[in-house]
Scaffold this motif. Structure first.
Motif, short mmCIF file in Angstrom:
data_model
loop_
_atom_site.label_atom_id
_atom_site.label_comp_id
_atom_site.label_asym_id
_atom_site.label_seq_id
_atom_site.Cartn_x
_atom_site.Cartn_y
_atom_site.Cartn_z
N ARG A 9 0.70 -0.97 0.05
CA ARG A 9 0.07 0.19 0.32
C ARG A 9 1.00 1.39 -0.14
O ARG A 9 0.33 1.90 -0.75
N SER A 12 2.62 1.80 -3.54
CA SER A 12 2.13 1.96 -4.56
C SER A 12 1.43 4.02 -3.95
O SER A 12 1.54 4.33 -5.38
N GLY A 13 1.14 4.00 -2.71
CA GLY A 13 1.18 5.76 -2.73
C GLY A 13 2.47 6.33 -3.07
O GLY A 13 2.19 7.50 -3.45
N ALA A 15 4.42 5.75 -4.87
CA ALA A 15 4.04 5.84 -6.36
C ALA A 15 3.53 6.95 -7.19
O ALA A 15 3.93 7.39 -8.72
N ARG A 16 2.38 6.76 -6.63
CA ARG A 16 1.88 8.12 -6.42
C ARG A 16 1.85 10.18 -5.97
O ARG A 16 1.64 10.99 -6.38
N GLY A 17 3.40 9.60 -5.84
CA GLY A 17 3.66 10.96 -5.26
C GLY A 17 3.72 11.03 -3.57
O GLY A 17 3.57 12.21 -3.50
N ASP A 18 3.12 10.23 -3.32
CA ASP A 18 2.67 10.37 -2.10
C ASP A 18 3.72 10.51 -0.61
O ASP A 18 4.45 9.72 -0.03
N GLY A 63 6.97 3.48 -9.13
CA GLY A 63 6.38 2.70 -9.44
C GLY A 63 6.72 1.31 -10.12
O GLY A 63 5.92 0.92 -10.86
#
Length: 182
Positions: A9, A12-13, A15-18, A63
């Protein structure tokens, strides 16, 4: 034991730049990764730098993590391990190149040389000085110390074919330069 689902998790976050998830991943995994790096690097200050570098790589590569390819902690460990090994190899090359350093010319001197040989040696020194430092190091180590292409490849952390190309091109450049200088 760190939960695989939580790590997936977080990756994945990330990879979105979180950035918050990145901070959480760091808090969860940095003790383990630092221990792994420290076993390879052995210098605490350098290990801390490598850890930072590893997390930068994790941020950039999150990512590309594929959950079906394997568990996340070994994936993170591989990144940390590879960064630590790269750091050790680079340090070895810096030390080795530093050994040659500025005294590479001294390796060319033979006290029994006559005047003509001194002129030839001076011309060679000028031409060697025009080469890239890594290429010059390969030439000097190959011809003055007898290192093989394989040894040079390990020393410079390059493929053997790259070393072969460096030597070939450097010798050609030296030949052209010596014809010009002499």
């Amino acid at each position: 034991m760190i939960d695989d689902l939580a790590l997936r998790r977080l990756l994945s976050g990330i990879a979105r730049g979180d950035e918050d998830m990145f901070a959480e991943l760091y808090d969860l995994t940095s003790p383990k990764l630092f221990g792994l790096i420290l076993r390879i690097q052995r210098d605490r200050a350098l290990a801390e730098d490598v850890l930072q570098d590893a997390y930068l790589r994790i941020w950039q590569s999150a990512g590309s993590y594929a959950p079906d390819a394997g568990r996340p902690m070994p994936w993170l460990g591989t990144i940390a391990r590879n960064r630590a090994i790269d750091s050790v190899r680079k340090a070895e090359v810096r030390r080795a190149v530093g050994d040659v350093g500025e005294d590479w010319e001294a390796r060319l001197i033979d006290p029994r040389d006559d005047a003509a040989t001194f002129r030839d040696r001076d011309a060679l020194a000028v031409c060697l000085g025009r080469l890239d430092a890594a290429h010059r190091d390969c030439v000097v180590r190959a011809y003055c110390e007898g290192l093989s292409r394989e040894e040079l490849a390990r020393l410079h952390d390059r493929p053997v074919n790259t070393i072969k190309t460096w030597l070939h091109r450097s010798i050609a450049a030296l030949k052209a330069c010596l014809e010009e200088v002499s």
